[in-house]
Motif scaffolding. Structure first.
Motif, PDB file in Angstrom:
ATOM      1  N   ILE A  47      31.910  19.711  30.316  1.00 18.39           N
ATOM      2  CA  ILE A  47      31.568  19.055  29.052  1.00 18.39           C
ATOM      3  C   ILE A  47      32.789  18.538  28.294  1.00 18.39           C
ATOM      4  O   ILE A  47      33.912  18.944  28.527  1.00 18.39           O
ATOM      5  CB  ILE A  47      30.748  19.981  28.133  1.00 18.39           C
ATOM      6  CG1 ILE A  47      31.551  21.208  27.731  1.00 18.39           C
ATOM      7  CG2 ILE A  47      29.439  20.360  28.763  1.00 18.39           C
ATOM      8  CD1 ILE A  47      30.881  22.037  26.652  1.00 18.39           C
ATOM      9  N   THR A 103      23.629  22.839  35.602  1.00 18.14           N
ATOM     10  CA  THR A 103      23.516  22.898  34.149  1.00 18.14           C
ATOM     11  C   THR A 103      24.778  22.326  33.531  1.00 18.14           C
ATOM     12  O   THR A 103      25.891  22.633  33.959  1.00 18.14           O
ATOM     13  CB  THR A 103      23.326  24.355  33.682  1.00 18.14           C
ATOM     14  OG1 THR A 103      22.140  24.873  34.292  1.00 18.14           O
ATOM     15  CG2 THR A 103      23.192  24.448  32.172  1.00 18.14           C
ATOM     16  N   VAL A 104      24.601  21.488  32.526  1.00 17.18           N
ATOM     17  CA  VAL A 104      25.738  20.914  31.817  1.00 17.18           C
ATOM     18  C   VAL A 104      26.364  22.030  30.974  1.00 17.18           C
ATOM     19  O   VAL A 104      25.780  22.474  29.991  1.00 17.18           O
ATOM     20  CB  VAL A 104      25.308  19.720  30.943  1.00 17.18           C
ATOM     21  CG1 VAL A 104      26.495  19.184  30.155  1.00 17.18           C
ATOM     22  CG2 VAL A 104      24.677  18.624  31.792  1.00 17.18           C
ATOM     23  N   ALA A 105      27.513  22.507  31.411  1.00 15.71           N
ATOM     24  CA  ALA A 105      28.201  23.625  30.772  1.00 15.71           C
ATOM     25  C   ALA A 105      29.690  23.493  31.049  1.00 15.71           C
ATOM     26  O   ALA A 105      30.097  22.738  31.934  1.00 15.71           O
ATOM     27  CB  ALA A 105      27.668  24.946  31.339  1.00 15.71           C
ATOM     28  N   PRO A 106      30.540  24.224  30.287  1.00  6.41           N
ATOM     29  CA  PRO A 106      31.969  24.182  30.591  1.00  6.41           C
ATOM     30  C   PRO A 106      32.196  24.541  32.049  1.00  6.41           C
ATOM     31  O   PRO A 106      31.477  25.397  32.564  1.00  6.41           O
ATOM     32  CB  PRO A 106      32.567  25.247  29.658  1.00  6.41           C
ATOM     33  CG  PRO A 106      31.572  25.378  28.545  1.00  6.41           C
ATOM     34  CD  PRO A 106      30.236  25.117  29.183  1.00  6.41           C
ATOM     35  N   LEU A 115      27.957  16.007  28.942  1.00  3.43           N
ATOM     36  CA  LEU A 115      28.536  15.886  30.270  1.00  3.43           C
ATOM     37  C   LEU A 115      29.653  14.846  30.234  1.00  3.43           C
ATOM     38  O   LEU A 115      29.429  13.696  29.834  1.00  3.43           O
ATOM     39  CB  LEU A 115      27.468  15.480  31.282  1.00  3.43           C
ATOM     40  CG  LEU A 115      27.916  15.276  32.728  1.00  3.43           C
ATOM     41  CD1 LEU A 115      28.447  16.582  33.323  1.00  3.43           C
ATOM     42  CD2 LEU A 115      26.749  14.743  33.564  1.00  3.43           C
ATOM     43  N   GLU A 159      24.969  19.385  26.409  1.00  2.79           N
ATOM     44  CA  GLU A 159      25.291  20.723  26.886  1.00  2.79           C
ATOM     45  C   GLU A 159      23.998  21.529  26.997  1.00  2.79           C
ATOM     46  O   GLU A 159      23.143  21.481  26.117  1.00  2.79           O
ATOM     47  CB  GLU A 159      26.271  21.407  25.929  1.00  2.79           C
ATOM     48  CG  GLU A 159      26.721  22.756  26.404  1.00  2.79           C
ATOM     49  CD  GLU A 159      27.807  23.353  25.524  1.00  2.79           C
ATOM     50  OE1 GLU A 159      28.289  24.434  25.879  1.00  2.79           O
ATOM     51  OE2 GLU A 159      28.174  22.744  24.497  1.00  2.79           O
ATOM     52  N   THR A 163      28.892  17.464  19.299  1.00  2.00           N
ATOM     53  CA  THR A 163      28.177  18.274  20.286  1.00  2.00           C
ATOM     54  C   THR A 163      28.811  18.069  21.650  1.00  2.00           C
ATOM     55  O   THR A 163      29.473  17.056  21.880  1.00  2.00           O
ATOM     56  CB  THR A 163      26.670  17.932  20.330  1.00  2.00           C
ATOM     57  OG1 THR A 163      26.007  18.861  21.178  1.00  2.00           O
ATOM     58  CG2 THR A 163      26.431  16.522  20.836  1.00  2.00           C
ATOM     59  N   GLY A 164      28.590  19.008  22.550  1.00  2.00           N
ATOM     60  CA  GLY A 164      29.114  18.864  23.899  1.00  2.00           C
ATOM     61  C   GLY A 164      28.170  18.053  24.778  1.00  2.00           C
ATOM     62  O   GLY A 164      26.951  18.199  24.697  1.00  2.00           O
ATOM     63  N   ASN A 211      33.479  16.949  24.011  1.00  2.00           N
ATOM     64  CA  ASN A 211      32.902  16.562  22.715  1.00  2.00           C
ATOM     65  C   ASN A 211      33.657  15.347  22.178  1.00  2.00           C
ATOM     66  O   ASN A 211      33.644  15.075  20.991  1.00  2.00           O
ATOM     67  CB  ASN A 211      32.910  17.727  21.721  1.00  2.00           C
ATOM     68  CG  ASN A 211      34.298  18.143  21.298  1.00  2.00           C
ATOM     69  OD1 ASN A 211      35.303  17.548  21.717  1.00  2.00           O
ATOM     70  ND2 ASN A 211      34.383  19.167  20.474  1.00  2.00           N
TER      71      ASN A 211
END
Length: 129
Positions: free
Chosen positions: A25, A19-22, A37, A79, A34-35, A27
């Motif tokens: 990511i 999952t594209v997440a911190p 990848l 994200e 938006t965030g 911005n």
């Protein structure tokens, strides 16, 4: 250098979802609102998948180190998106250099594609040039 496992041959591949997440990511310094990848995050996922694929087939006491990455980041993944990362071993050179094709996709859409090279290291110490 020890023997390679029997499964470490051209064509073997490994893939997984993420999952594209911190911390993957960016911005772009707030310029896109938006965030998405990040390129370093994408490369990290590609390199990690190639390392995991190689590790499954190495002899006891061996590991790999990455030494070349050549990729294109061709589309954004927002994200929260679910992406697939895949590494395919394209070639083994001199029993210690591993060349991979790597890709990140979201559904049927390519996010990034390229190549990655790793070298097998082991109890004999670091490789020479």
């Amino acid at each position: 250098m020890g023997e390679l496992g029997p499964g470490l041959v051209a064509g073997v591949e490994r893939s997984d979802e993420f999952t594209v997440a911190p911390p993957l990511i960016t911005n772009v310094g707030g310029t896109i609102g938006t965030g998405v990848l990040s390129t370093p995050g994408m490369i990290g996922m590609m390199e990690g998948m190639a390392a995991a694929l190689a590790y499954e087939h190495l002899a006891e006491g061996q590991a790999t180190v990455g030494f070349e990455v050549c990729v294109r980041h061709v589309a954004a993944a927002a994200e929260g998106a679910t992406c697939q990362v895949r590494a395919t071993l394209r070639e083994v050179v001199d029993g210690r250099k591993l060349r991979f094709d790597v890709e990140v996709a979201e559904g049927g859409r390519t996010i990034g594609v390229g190549t990655h090279e790793r070298r097998i290291v082991g109890q004999d110490g670091p490789p020479t040039a």
